[in-house]
Enzyme design. Sequence first.
Site, PDB file in Angstrom:
ATOM      1  CB  CYS A  87      11.033 -33.984 -17.784  1.00 24.65           C
ATOM      2  SG  CYS A  87      12.158 -32.643 -18.161  1.00 24.65           S
ATOM      3  CG  ASN A 144      14.354 -32.324 -22.149  1.00 25.17           C
ATOM      4  OD1 ASN A 144      13.118 -32.331 -22.104  1.00 25.17           O
ATOM      5  ND2 ASN A 144      15.105 -32.654 -21.120  1.00 25.17           N
ATOM      6  CG  HIS A 146      11.577 -37.113 -20.903  1.00 22.73           C
ATOM      7  ND1 HIS A 146      10.983 -36.047 -21.540  1.00 22.73           N
ATOM      8  CD2 HIS A 146      12.611 -36.601 -20.185  1.00 22.73           C
ATOM      9  CE1 HIS A 146      11.625 -34.939 -21.218  1.00 22.73           C
ATOM     10  NE2 HIS A 146      12.620 -35.246 -20.403  1.00 22.73           N
TER      11      HIS A 146
END
Length: 323
Positions: A113, A280, A250
């Site tokens: 990520c 996500n 994020h």
Amino acid sequence: MIRSVVRGTGSALPRRIMKNADFEGMVETSDEWIAQRTGIRQRYIAADDETTASLGEAAARAALKNAGLTPDDIDLIVLATSTPNNTFPATAVEIQQRLGMRHGFAFDMQAVCSGFVYAMTTADLYIRGGAARRVLVIGSETFSRLLDWTDRSTCVLFGDGAGALVLEAGEGQGTIADRGVLASSLRSDGSHREKLYVDGGPSTTGTVGHLRMEGREVFKHAVGMITDVIEATFTQAGITADDLDWFVPHQANKRIIDASAKKLGIADEKVVVTVDLHGNTSAASVPLALSIAVADGRIKPGDLVLLEAMGGGFTWGAVLIRW
Ligand code: UT7
């Protein structure tokens, strides 16, 4: 001095939207649980003909168009991904070929990520070191291919997509009034491996594997790690949270975003949240959020923008940019 200035942004999402309610017959969950615990309302799921390379190519083309450039103008492609089309060659090279580029060079970066933040920092160093003049920085993922669709604690969280931006060498004075990347800070700590990993790979099982996560454990570490690395970036640049125009974190969980912003003293109206729209998307989440906020007119030239990400490894990092 040389600065890496953002010249254009773009994004791409698969055709198919999957709403929270679509999980209700598949695993024991509810729209209410997912929305309350994560802020996610829908995600995009790639069809067989939509891959990390095709989404990355579409995002790259959109960023080039936004920049008023063509693939001929690009020297380097850095692709952040943990879901490459093949184990090798690098998917960045496939995107290079899809763009019709026969010059320059391209490679993948793997920091899950945090991949886009790592890729931005790397591209900035290539530009400031004089090894590249214009870099396509892409985050593209098809995490749906890694999910265990029977595990409700993970399958509802992730989605597919891509975002890209073009960084270009520009002249700066060496102050925080300069446009471009002003500071960045990267960290990793492999002792947290078991909290978020994929249980397969070419050198171990010979399979692709599935994503495994102890969500509560990741959550516990996230806010502290994120704020540490952001504070390091603030110190480097000599600024405080009040100087920021936009915080683009994020997009994993709205509660993590809110808690981080609160701890850092960043006002709610400066926080870009798009996790509700696409879940996500790992390395694609920061450039997706960025390109959405640029396209809708929130982020404008001259704005001071802070990017942040944290993920598997653990890896984490932050980048400060004057847009
Ligand atoms: O990209 C970076 C990496 N990922 C992250 O940033 C994710 C970080 N973690 C999180 O976002 C959160 O920890 C989650 C959203 C994954 C989970 O939220 P939580 O508030 O930490 O919940 P929990 O793990 O403590 O689980 C609470 C309950 C459990 O039931 P019991 O043990 O209390 O009976 C889970 O089994 O919720 C249950 N649960 C679900 N219930 C309905 C877990 N997943 C689901 C689900 N639907 N999808």
